[in-house]
Design an enzyme around this catalytic site. Structure first.
Site, PDB file in Angstrom:
ATOM      1  N   HIS A   1      -9.336  -3.191   9.334  1.00 18.50           N
ATOM      2  CA  HIS A   1      -8.628  -3.622   8.128  1.00 18.50           C
ATOM      3  C   HIS A   1      -7.915  -2.406   7.541  1.00 18.50           C
ATOM      4  O   HIS A   1      -8.536  -1.362   7.320  1.00 18.50           O
ATOM      5  CB  HIS A   1      -9.611  -4.206   7.108  1.00 18.50           C
ATOM      6  CG  HIS A   1      -8.957  -5.096   6.095  1.00 18.50           C
ATOM      7  ND1 HIS A   1      -7.986  -4.648   5.232  1.00 18.50           N
ATOM      8  CD2 HIS A   1      -9.126  -6.423   5.822  1.00 18.50           C
ATOM      9  CE1 HIS A   1      -7.587  -5.645   4.454  1.00 18.50           C
ATOM     10  NE2 HIS A   1      -8.264  -6.734   4.798  1.00 18.50           N
ATOM     11  N   HIS A   2      -6.620  -2.570   7.289  1.00 20.39           N
ATOM     12  CA  HIS A   2      -5.815  -1.440   6.823  1.00 20.39           C
ATOM     13  C   HIS A   2      -6.229  -0.958   5.430  1.00 20.39           C
ATOM     14  O   HIS A   2      -5.902   0.167   5.024  1.00 20.39           O
ATOM     15  CB  HIS A   2      -4.332  -1.842   6.810  1.00 20.39           C
ATOM     16  CG  HIS A   2      -3.393  -0.715   7.059  1.00 20.39           C
ATOM     17  ND1 HIS A   2      -3.746   0.613   6.921  1.00 20.39           N
ATOM     18  CD2 HIS A   2      -2.082  -0.707   7.441  1.00 20.39           C
ATOM     19  CE1 HIS A   2      -2.710   1.380   7.210  1.00 20.39           C
ATOM     20  NE2 HIS A   2      -1.687   0.609   7.517  1.00 20.39           N
TER      21      HIS A   2
END
Length: 209
Positions: free
Chosen positions: A188-189
């Site tokens: 997840h960024h």
């Protein structure tokens, strides 16, 4: 296992976290990893490849806080002191799979023995999660040993709450007298940038050499 709460207001990643968390941005990077020496080593010692890969994956994760950062069941942002592997095991008769978790251990021998014991107990239960209760601090690891691939992506519609890495290994193959493994890492960024993915891949490759 201890969950350490992050104060978002004072966190140096606050701006990045809020931006990508609200965008629900996840991404996956697949790298071709050289496992020639690892295959030779485990063959000589009578070990199996899958648990060796699981142990190496969790070793990298537990060395780096960024890969242990997530949201707990109470909705708090933070990081666990360590993560345990939650890995898939295939049932040939039913063609279904089970997710089994085994406590991580710095010693590969001790982890391997625990892995084998859990496999004996739970692999034929024909349940999705036969070993209960499942601790919160687990990281999902799976392997698709029937096909090699150049990319892989798994989408989770969970309103961005799942922040931990997801690893789905492919079938190893031979090329130029070496053995390679498709290794996708999904993150997840909000918590992981390209730098962190590179860090993971490089550390993992160094461990299995």
């Amino acid at each position: 296992m201890t969950f350490n709460i992050i104060n978002l207001e004072t966190w140096d990643r606050k701006e990045y976290f809020n931006h990508y968390f609200n965008q629900q941005t996840t991404y996956s990077v697949t790298k071709e990893l050289d496992i020639t020496l690892l295959k030779s080593m485990i063959k000589n010692k009578g070990y199996e490849l899958y648990p060796a890969l699981i142990h190496a994956i969790v070793s990298v994760i537990n060395r780096n806080k960024v890969f242990r950062t997530g949201i707990n069941s109470e909705g708090n942002l933070g990081y666990w002191d360590k993560l345990e592997p939650l890995y898939t095991v295939f049932n040939k008769e039913t063609e279904n799979f089970s997710n089994i978790w085994t406590e991580s251990n710095a010693s590969f021998t001790l982890f391997y023995n625990s892995y084998k014991n859990d496999l004996i107990k739970y692999k034929d239960k024909n349940e999705m999660f036969p070993k209960k209760p499942i601790p919160e601090n687990t990281v999902p690891i799976s392997m698709i040993p029937w096909i090699d691939f150049s990319s892989f992506n798994l989408n989770i519609g969970n309103n961005s709450r799942f922040l931990l890495p997801i690893i789905t290994i492919g079938k190893f193959y031979s090329k130029d007298d070496k053995i390679y493994l498709p290794f996708p890492l999904q993150v997840h960024h909000a918590v992981c940038d390209g730098y962190h993915v590179s860090l993971f891949m490089n550390e993992f490759q160094n461990i299995i050499r």
